[in-house]
Design an enzyme around this catalytic site. Structure first.
Site: not given
Length: 468
Positions: A241, A168, A220-223, A144, A171, A275, A142, A371
């Protein structure tokens, strides 16, 4: 803070701890574990053990328990709001907490009404029927920006469908997810809902772990690329998403006052940390100057401030990295773009950023294609309907969009042509639980919310009996 595994708080094995920082003051107020592989394994095994019992419950039994969890969340709303305000500094995020109960209630009922093909004789002498079954353990990651609401949005459909969950939270914002698990543990069997704290490395260990059957990420897209690539090695089902770059397409016949209000609310709520924020305004040439002036006047009345500031529309950015990211977009603007208003940090304590309008942007500018995730609105002109659609679809994102016009036929045409998972017409940032939410292209795949979101957490089995 500690992990929540097998129905209780547990001291996680860890190599480090993440600082928890109040974004209103920038001061550390606690720490949370950067959970190790052993801690992740313990949570996964707890969820796997609980799955054997939880999957055997009927939809009606799960519904009764989830409704009780929703009621318990409502009774603890002041505690949840306090925790959310501490970790986000945002009344916008805290105001989303009641949606968690709504999502639990919706999915509790939806699990009792799943539909499919009728049982019948589709081959001579044989009766076929379709079973819709839970997947197993679901690893859920999830973000933040709306910590409590996103914890419920992720876990509610999975639990309602008969799965167990290892969640999760981000952090920097684990507090409300942990409190959610504690509240739910008074009602749900141990191990059904577990929370593991940590950052990217902990998330990767969850995705790599052999037990989960599915992974869900909002990020994010990278994640998302990293999660999808990692999950592919063990053929886990993945629901993503990811980021958005939401076009707000304003035609010359739009209701100006309603449009301006929709943009300001859609772009600045929760400091633009959404987003689907109304961050990329595409406006007809003949309305451009009037809309830009109206937006500037509207922004002049907007304040940012802490949750105790009743006059503030929105609060701080979530963390120092996000403040640096948003500031970086403004600092690296090309010469042809101009900051109409804002564009700077507010104060020296915490992570506040002024409401910002940037005009004269072009379609290949970084602020037009990436973004920002902050209280920043870009304004760009178009001349024709065809050009408006082309500009809107020119980004790699495909999450959400909005169209502002009083021409019904145009609204229908443009809605069909926009390559986004959601198209709002003369409104923005509306999310009824009954409607699906999810994107196309680099904004990911699969759906949250609605019956479609519930189906993400089921598998389909064909059973055939020979009777002839």
């Amino acid at each position: 803070m500690s992990n929540f595994v097998d129905g209780k708080l547990t001291q996680a094995e860890q190599s480090d701890r993440h600082p928890l920082v109040d974004p209103v003051t920038g001061e550390e107020y606690g720490t949370a574990p950067a959970s190790s592989a052993a801690a992740v394994d313990a949570a996964m095994r707890s969820a796997a053990n609980a799955f054997e019992r939880w999957r055997a419950t009927t939809p009606a039994e799960r519904q009764a328990l989830l409704l009780r969890v929703a009621d318990a969340l409502q009774s603890r709303l002041p505690d949840l709001v306090r925790a959310e305000l501490r970790q986000t500094g945002s009344r916008g995020a805290a105001n989303e907490i009641p949606l968690a109960g709504d999502q639990l209630r919706f999915f509790a009922g939806a699990a009792r009404a799943l539909q499919g093909l009728a049982a019948g004789e589709y081959a001579t002498g044989h009766t076929s029927y379709v079973r819709r079954e839970p997947l197993g353990v679901c690893a859920q990651l999830a973000p933040w920006n709306y910590p409590m609401m996103m914890a419920a949005l992720k876990s509610a459909p999975a639990l309602a469908a008969g799965n167990t969950v290892v969640l999760k939270p981000a952090e920097s914002t684990p507090a409300t997810a942990l409190l959610f698990a504690e509240i739910a543990a008074e009602i749900l069997p141990p191990g059904v809902l577990n929370v593991v704290c940590g950052g990217a490395e902990t998330g990767r260990m969850m995705v790599e772990h052999p037990i989960p059957a599915a992974v869900s990420l909002t990020g994010s897209i990278a994640t998302g690329v990293d999660v999808a690539t990692t999950a592919a090695a063990s053929l886990k089902r993945v629901q993503l998403e990811l980021g958005g770059k939401t076009p707000v397409v304003v035609f010359a016949d739009a209701d100006l006052d309603a449009t301006v209000q929709g943009i300001l609310t859609g772009a600045l709520s929760n400091a633009g940390q959404d987003c689907t924020a109304a961050s990329r305004v595409l406006v007809a040439e003949e309305l451009h100057d009037e809309l830009l002036a109206a937006l500037e006047a509207g922004v002049a009345a907007v304040r940012t401030g802490g949750p105790d500031d009743e006059s503030a529309l929105y609060g701080p950015l979530n963390n120092a990295d996000q403040l640096a990211r948003v500031s970086g977009f403004v600092e690296t603007l090309p010469d042809h773009a101009r900051v109409v208003t804002g564009g700077h940090r507010v104060g020296t304590a915490g992570y506040f950023f002024a409401p910002t309008i940037i005009a004269d942007v072009r379609e290949d500018d970084r602020v037009s294609t990436e973004e920002i995730f902050g209280p920043v609105i870009t304004v760009q002109r178009f001349r024709t309907e065809k050009e408006a659609v082309r500009l809107a679809n020119s980004v790699v994102h495909g999450l959400a969009s909005s169209v502002w016009t009083t021409d019904h036929a145009r609204a229908l045409r443009v809605s069909a042509e926009l390559d986004f998972g959601c198209v709002w017409v003369n409104t923005h940032l509306m999310f009824p639980t009954e409607m699906p939410h999810g994107g196309f292209k680099h904004s990911g795949y699969g759906k949250d919310l609605s019956v479609y979101g519930l189906e993400e957490y089921t598998r389909i089995k064909h059973v055939m009996h020979r009777f002839a």
